[in-house]
Write a protein that holds these residues in place. Structure first.
Motif, PDB file in Angstrom:
ATOM      1  N   GLU A  24     153.224 -88.856  79.658  1.00  0.00           N
ATOM      2  CA  GLU A  24     153.164 -88.931  78.203  1.00  0.00           C
ATOM      3  C   GLU A  24     153.701 -90.275  77.724  1.00  0.00           C
ATOM      4  O   GLU A  24     154.397 -90.988  78.443  1.00  0.00           O
ATOM      5  N   THR A  25     153.316 -90.603  76.491  1.00  0.00           N
ATOM      6  CA  THR A  25     153.897 -91.785  75.848  1.00  0.00           C
ATOM      7  C   THR A  25     155.313 -91.438  75.400  1.00  0.00           C
ATOM      8  O   THR A  25     155.638 -90.273  75.197  1.00  0.00           O
ATOM      9  N   PRO A  26     156.194 -92.459  75.259  1.00  0.00           N
ATOM     10  CA  PRO A  26     155.928 -93.895  75.346  1.00  0.00           C
ATOM     11  C   PRO A  26     155.925 -94.461  76.762  1.00  0.00           C
ATOM     12  O   PRO A  26     155.459 -95.578  76.968  1.00  0.00           O
ATOM     13  N   ASN A  27     156.430 -93.698  77.760  1.00  0.00           N
ATOM     14  CA  ASN A  27     156.498 -94.246  79.110  1.00  0.00           C
ATOM     15  C   ASN A  27     155.120 -94.591  79.656  1.00  0.00           C
ATOM     16  O   ASN A  27     154.955 -95.551  80.416  1.00  0.00           O
ATOM     17  N   LEU A  28     154.125 -93.822  79.240  1.00  0.00           N
ATOM     18  CA  LEU A  28     152.776 -94.035  79.745  1.00  0.00           C
ATOM     19  C   LEU A  28     152.230 -95.421  79.411  1.00  0.00           C
ATOM     20  O   LEU A  28     151.405 -95.963  80.144  1.00  0.00           O
ATOM     21  N   TYR A  29     152.708 -96.017  78.335  1.00  0.00           N
ATOM     22  CA  TYR A  29     152.269 -97.377  77.998  1.00  0.00           C
ATOM     23  C   TYR A  29     152.646 -98.368  79.096  1.00  0.00           C
ATOM     24  O   TYR A  29     151.935 -99.357  79.322  1.00  0.00           O
ATOM     25  N   VAL A  30     153.744 -98.107  79.764  1.00  0.00           N
ATOM     26  CA  VAL A  30     154.174 -98.998  80.841  1.00  0.00           C
ATOM     27  C   VAL A  30     153.133 -99.014  81.954  1.00  0.00           C
ATOM     28  O   VAL A  30     152.750-100.080  82.464  1.00  0.00           O
ATOM     29  N   LEU A  31     152.647 -97.844  82.336  1.00  0.00           N
ATOM     30  CA  LEU A  31     151.624 -97.757  83.379  1.00  0.00           C
ATOM     31  C   LEU A  31     150.317 -98.388  82.908  1.00  0.00           C
ATOM     32  O   LEU A  31     149.672 -99.137  83.649  1.00  0.00           O
ATOM     33  N   ASN A  32     149.939 -98.078  81.690  1.00  0.00           N
ATOM     34  CA  ASN A  32     148.694 -98.622  81.149  1.00  0.00           C
ATOM     35  C   ASN A  32     148.734-100.154  81.097  1.00  0.00           C
ATOM     36  O   ASN A  32     147.776-100.835  81.482  1.00  0.00           O
ATOM     37  N   ASP A  33     149.851-100.710  80.643  1.00  0.00           N
ATOM     38  CA  ASP A  33     149.985-102.170  80.555  1.00  0.00           C
ATOM     39  C   ASP A  33     149.973-102.811  81.949  1.00  0.00           C
ATOM     40  O   ASP A  33     149.419-103.895  82.135  1.00  0.00           O
ATOM     41  N   ALA A  34     150.582-102.145  82.916  1.00  0.00           N
ATOM     42  CA  ALA A  34     150.621-102.690  84.266  1.00  0.00           C
ATOM     43  C   ALA A  34     149.226-102.751  84.885  1.00  0.00           C
ATOM     44  O   ALA A  34     148.898-103.704  85.612  1.00  0.00           O
ATOM     45  N   PHE A  35     148.403-101.755  84.591  1.00  0.00           N
ATOM     46  CA  PHE A  35     147.054-101.741  85.144  1.00  0.00           C
ATOM     47  C   PHE A  35     146.093-102.644  84.371  1.00  0.00           C
ATOM     48  O   PHE A  35     145.012-102.966  84.877  1.00  0.00           O
ATOM     49  N   ALA A  36     146.465-103.041  83.163  1.00  0.00           N
ATOM     50  CA  ALA A  36     145.566-103.863  82.340  1.00  0.00           C
ATOM     51  C   ALA A  36     145.194-105.165  83.035  1.00  0.00           C
ATOM     52  O   ALA A  36     144.053-105.641  82.924  1.00  0.00           O
ATOM     53  N   GLY A  61     154.961 -79.664  89.013  1.00  0.00           N
ATOM     54  CA  GLY A  61     156.194 -79.399  88.300  1.00  0.00           C
ATOM     55  C   GLY A  61     157.454 -79.916  88.951  1.00  0.00           C
ATOM     56  O   GLY A  61     158.436 -80.182  88.253  1.00  0.00           O
ATOM     57  N   THR A  62     157.464 -80.056  90.274  1.00  0.00           N
ATOM     58  CA  THR A  62     158.704 -80.476  90.928  1.00  0.00           C
ATOM     59  C   THR A  62     158.732 -81.960  91.253  1.00  0.00           C
ATOM     60  O   THR A  62     159.809 -82.540  91.394  1.00  0.00           O
ATOM     61  N   PRO A 114     161.410 -89.760  84.569  1.00  0.00           N
ATOM     62  CA  PRO A 114     161.331 -88.361  84.998  1.00  0.00           C
ATOM     63  C   PRO A 114     159.879 -87.906  85.113  1.00  0.00           C
ATOM     64  O   PRO A 114     158.984 -88.450  84.453  1.00  0.00           O
ATOM     65  N   VAL A 115     159.642 -86.910  85.956  1.00  0.00           N
ATOM     66  CA  VAL A 115     158.283 -86.437  86.230  1.00  0.00           C
ATOM     67  C   VAL A 115     157.513 -86.164  84.949  1.00  0.00           C
ATOM     68  O   VAL A 115     156.398 -86.653  84.754  1.00  0.00           O
ATOM     69  N   GLU A 116     158.096 -85.362  84.061  1.00  0.00           N
ATOM     70  CA  GLU A 116     157.358 -84.943  82.871  1.00  0.00           C
ATOM     71  C   GLU A 116     157.040 -86.103  81.939  1.00  0.00           C
ATOM     72  O   GLU A 116     156.011 -86.101  81.248  1.00  0.00           O
ATOM     73  N   HIS A 117     157.877 -87.135  81.916  1.00  0.00           N
ATOM     74  CA  HIS A 117     157.647 -88.262  81.018  1.00  0.00           C
ATOM     75  C   HIS A 117     156.621 -89.250  81.561  1.00  0.00           C
ATOM     76  O   HIS A 117     156.097 -90.075  80.811  1.00  0.00           O
ATOM     77  N   CYS A 118     156.313 -89.164  82.855  1.00  0.00           N
ATOM     78  CA  CYS A 118     155.291 -90.043  83.426  1.00  0.00           C
ATOM     79  C   CYS A 118     153.889 -89.695  82.927  1.00  0.00           C
ATOM     80  O   CYS A 118     152.959 -90.483  83.096  1.00  0.00           O
TER      81      CYS A 118
END
Length: 256
Positions: free
Chosen positions: A87-99, A58-59, A81-85
């Motif tokens: 969930e989408t749409p921010n999560l697409y950024v991580l997914n695309d980077a790892f692709a 949480g912190t 922000p922590v909570e948005h990391c």
């Protein structure tokens, strides 16, 4: 009986083992990156080391990563922000980077711990029985696939069953996923749902686990409203969240 503070401390200590960090890292205000490594005392279903495993109480976020992905993950968790990391749409950024590494975001889950001040040990209109490993042998069927795990039968150590006469109509059971924490799963036959059976079984099992000196914990997808409601009715409260990246082939196999 353990206090809530002791329960949380044990959970953080186990998360620290799983992530290869320190328990106090989870209460810092700044994010922390550590390197994932195999640990013999980690939760037994984790396939360590992991390319990327994000944990938050949480912190902040503790990111347990492969060394080659440190820069990628650092950029991500520092940008949003922590909570948005988680969930989408921010999560697409991580997914695309790892692709580009043939990896994908795979598991996302919320974990619950009991609040001993409100943990409920209620009774329903059905007979309640305590079950142990030897009682599960004929129960590895689709009806009880949340409560029991056929792939790790030796870890299914304790359960609470609800019976109509001699027919099992609901089952909560726990897996000894690590030395100090046992994970609860629960199933109720369709025609017996919405009668408080699941919360009765979950609460009873949680108390039985605590009586044995272990910490019960409960996990579900953030979108599994029925399961989250059961956790809360039973006296559990949200404690931490996790996100795990796995190989693309692993993700595709799960989607078949």
């Amino acid at each position: 009986m353990m206090t809530n503070e002791e329960i949380l401390r044990i959970a953080m200590e186990q998360s620290a083992v799983d992530a290869n960090c320190l328990a106090e890292d989870f209460v810092k205000t700044e994010n922390k990156i550590v390197y994932s490594k195999e640990r013999p005392d980690a939760r037994r279903y984790l396939e360590l080391p992991l390319a990327c495993h994000l944990v938050s109480y949480g912190t902040n976020i503790v990111a347990s990563v492969g060394k080659e992905y440190e820069g990628l993950v650092r950029h991500y968790i520092e940008k949003y922000p922590v909570e948005h990391c988680f969930e989408t749409p921010n999560l697409y950024v991580l997914n695309d980077a790892f692709a580009k590494y043939d990896l994908r975001v795979c598991f996302m889950a919320e974990y619950f711990l009991p609040d001993v001040r409100v943990l409920r040990k209620e009774y329903c209109s059905y007979k309640i029985r305590i079950l142990e490993n030897q009682d599960f042998q004929n129960l590895y069927t689709s009806e009880w696939s949340n409560a029991l795990c056929g792939d790790r039968r030796e870890l299914d150590v304790l359960g609470v069953g609800a019976y109509e006469d001699e027919r099992l109509i609901g089952l909560a059971a726990c897996s000894a996923d690590c030395d100090k924490m046992w994970q609860i799963g629960v199933d109720v036959l369709p025609e017996f749902r919405r009668q408080g059976v699941a919360s009765t079984l979950t609460g009873h099992l949680a108390w039985e686990i605590l009586r044995r000196g272990k910490v019960p914990f409960y996990c579900c997808a953030w979108s599994n409203i029925k399961s989250a409601r059961n956790a809360i009715r039973s006296g559990f409260r949200p404690a931490w969240v996790e996100l795990t990246v796995k190989p693309t082939a692993f993700v595709e196999k799960m989607n078949l």
